[in-house]
Write a protein that holds these residues in place. Structure first.
Motif, PDB file in Angstrom:
ATOM      1  N   GLN A 124      41.351  40.607  41.750  1.00  0.00           N
ATOM      2  CA  GLN A 124      41.679  42.197  43.703  1.00  0.00           C
ATOM      3  C   GLN A 124      40.873  42.355  44.382  1.00  0.00           C
ATOM      4  N   THR A 125      39.695  41.556  44.429  1.00  0.00           N
ATOM      5  CA  THR A 125      38.195  41.788  45.146  1.00  0.00           C
ATOM      6  C   THR A 125      38.301  40.880  46.026  1.00  0.00           C
ATOM      7  N   ASN A 126      37.769  41.751  46.935  1.00  0.00           N
ATOM      8  CA  ASN A 126      36.899  40.437  48.675  1.00  0.00           C
ATOM      9  C   ASN A 126      37.476  39.028  48.108  1.00  0.00           C
ATOM     10  N   SER A 127      37.275  38.446  48.157  1.00  0.00           N
ATOM     11  CA  SER A 127      37.621  36.645  47.829  1.00  0.00           C
ATOM     12  C   SER A 127      37.660  35.990  48.023  1.00  0.00           C
ATOM     13  N   THR A 173      34.127  37.700  45.416  1.00  0.00           N
ATOM     14  CA  THR A 173      34.167  36.735  44.069  1.00  0.00           C
ATOM     15  C   THR A 173      34.441  35.842  45.236  1.00  0.00           C
ATOM     16  N   HIS A 174      33.482  34.894  45.411  1.00  0.00           N
ATOM     17  CA  HIS A 174      33.892  33.402  46.435  1.00  0.00           C
ATOM     18  C   HIS A 174      33.866  32.554  45.632  1.00  0.00           C
ATOM     19  N   ILE A 175      34.704  31.386  45.156  1.00  0.00           N
ATOM     20  CA  ILE A 175      34.627  30.329  44.525  1.00  0.00           C
ATOM     21  C   ILE A 175      34.870  28.886  45.618  1.00  0.00           C
ATOM     22  N   VAL A 176      33.602  28.392  45.151  1.00  0.00           N
ATOM     23  CA  VAL A 176      34.176  26.793  46.364  1.00  0.00           C
ATOM     24  C   VAL A 176      34.216  25.355  45.343  1.00  0.00           C
TER      25      VAL A 176
END
Length: 544
Positions: free
Chosen positions: A427-430, A220-223
């Motif tokens: 708590q994920t790869n983020s 989960t990535h955020i820009v």
């Protein structure tokens, strides 16, 4: 015969004087408002040929009524063009350019009102009344009391030659000084750009770039795309007011890049470069690709959550890019002069985060610290009230707007922190990246509020660029350990697509890691702005 010829010459001379009234005003006022001698002469000559063109058209008509009407129309058109030209020089010290017109084409009515409120000072208002209203009324009076009834039969051929020569010279030599040509060409280019963007960038996948499919590990990535926020007013960047209390609390978890600039100081042309493969050498790039399309092709589910209205005169460039996302949420429906708070995006973010734990990339487009600063934060964030900031300019308007802007920055700080906390709880790869499309001048280096590339001050270009990484991301990407050593890299955000791809492990043929701020193969390049000016050399000159 001699009396008739003398009458015709007098009439012709009177006609020339009447049509030339705006030209004479340019000659006089231009001495005070056009800063460069070469520019002054180019403007005068270019406007002179335009005046000759209108005069020639008027001479070509023999009937007195037609000639009087054309004379009046010529003066009105020339007066309007003169007013725009002089008022723009007055405000920005440069001629009206294509980039400025791009911004105008993309601006909604509210933003136009904000612009006009700052644009029309006493000089512009008085000169507008004089040039656009009083001069045409004067010409109407003159035309009623003088004779311009000559037949000019022998002069029509000469007038035709003048018309052809003037048209040729204006188009070939003085087109950049001609507002009609500049406006037409700019609008044609803008319309073509929007058409190409709708054709290419609005699609979920790009046909111009081949992307390697990544594995199915949940991520989960955020820009976060900010608006109008300069790092000059951020506590994290050394500002002497507590505008970043929330992010300062987790400062040791952040990588704060301290030498990043935006490619432009206007949203549309800035985001066109930041979010796509376009750059200074390939502006409005054909066969283009956006970061949303790259993420789609790599197997991510993409989401666009925006607090900016999706439409202006046309669809906004950012909205067109957003159309490629799997799901789009345009939360704000009001004009930007209304109260808009970015916290309204958080419930939408919560909904998206609760979706099945697949690979997600979420783009959040904030209203940030956009103009009408006082409407960007709720009352509980009205922290700076009567305080007097340590400003270069200390008049009442400056102190009020700086306080409002700093409150907006403080509120923006809380929103970014809320986003980080929500992602952290997954708590994920983020990772979370935050930057602003451009900054604002708030009386930091000159007596001015806002942004335009004509002044191109440092606060307009120097923006926050902040990264946060989860524990899972750090464990699975061992090269993370080197990131903190990169925070002083001088970087132009026009290359953001390569940095983003590096972090998200998106691989494609056109990926150039030397343009990624996170890469160990990064190569510093010239940071070119405006018409090819080296930003770093400009800063050295300004600092002397």
């Amino acid at each position: 015969m001699e009396n008739s010829l003398a009458t015709n010459i007098k009439s012709l001379f009177r006609l020339a004087l009447v049509v030339s009234i705006p030209f004479f005003i340019l000659v006089i006022l231009g001495l005070f408002k056009i800063p460069n001698t070469l520019n002054y002469f180019k403007e005068v000559i270019g406007f002179g040929f335009l005046t000759l063109l209108f005069f020639s058209v008027t001479v070509l008509f023999s009937k007195t009524k037609n000639r009087q009407f054309l004379c009046l129309i010529s003066v009105i058109v020339l007066s309007v063009l003169l007013f725009i030209k002089l008022s723009f020089y007055h405000n920005y010290n440069v001629k009206l350019s294509a980039s400025a017109l791009f911004v105008i084409f993309e601006t909604d009515t509210t933003e136009s009102a904000d612009f006009l409120a700052n644009y029309f000072d006493s000089f512009v208002t008085i000169s507008g009344i004089l040039i656009v209203i009083i001069i045409p009324l004067l010409v109407i009076y003159i035309l009623k009391h003088i004779k311009i009834s000559g037949q000019f039969k022998l002069l029509k051929l000469i007038a035709l030659v003048f018309f052809i020569v003037s048209s040729f010279l204006i188009y070939k030599r003085f087109n950049s000084e001609n507002l009609i040509i500049t406006s037409y060409q700019s609008y044609s280019e803008y319309s073509s750009l929007i058409k190409d963007l709708k054709t290419d960038l609005a699609k979920p996948l790009s046909s111009f770039v081949t992307v390697e499919k990544s594995d199915d590990t949940p991520e989960t990535h955020i820009v976060i795309i900010g608006e109008s926020t300069s790092n000059w007013h951020m506590q994290l960047y050394g500002y002497d007011r507590p505008t970043n209390p929330k992010l300062t609390e987790i400062k040791d978890q952040l990588i704060i890049f301290d030498s990043v600039i935006s490619p432009h100081v206007h949203t549309i042309i800035s985001l066109d470069k930041i979010l796509t493969l376009s750059d200074f050498n390939s502006p409005n790039k054909k066969n283009n690709t956006s970061i949303v399309q790259l993420a789609n092709a790599a197997g991510y589910d993409t989401y666009w959550i925006s607090n900016q209205r999706p439409v202006g005169l046309h669809e906004r460039i950012s909205s067109i890019i957003a159309n490629a996302a799997k799901e789009k949420y345009f939360v704000a429906t009001e004009n930007s002069d209304e109260v808009i708070y970015d916290e309204s995006l958080l419930p939408v973010l919560d909904t998206v985060l609760k979706k099945a734990p697949k690979k997600k990339i979420i783009f959040m487009h904030l209203i940030g610290t956009h103009g009408r600063f006082v409407k960007r934060y709720p009352e509980k964030f009205n922290y700076f009230k009567t305080d007097k900031p340590n400003a270069k300019f200390k008049h009442e308007k400056a102190l009020q707007l700086i306080n409002e802007y700093d409150n907006a920055v403080r509120y923006n700080d809380s929103v970014v922190r809320e986003v980080i906390d929500r992602v952290k709880s997954q708590q994920t790869n983020s990772f979370v990246l935050y930057f602003s499309d451009h900054g604002d001048e708030l009386y930091d280096t000159m007596d001015l509020v806002g942004h335009n590339e004509y002044w191109a001050t440092r606060p307009m270009y120097e923006i926050p660029f902040i990264a946060w990484f989860s524990g899972a991301y750090k464990q699975s990407n061992t090269y993370f350990k080197t990131f903190s050593s990169y925070k002083n890299r001088a970087y132009n955000l026009e290359d953001f697509i390569y940095s983003f791809s590096d972090l998200a492990n998106i691989r494609f043929k056109e990926l150039d890691s030397t343009k990624s701020i996170f890469s160990n193969t990064f190569i510093r390049k010239q940071r070119l702005i405006k018409e090819g000016e080296d930003y770093d050399k400009r800063v050295k000159l300004l600092d002397k």
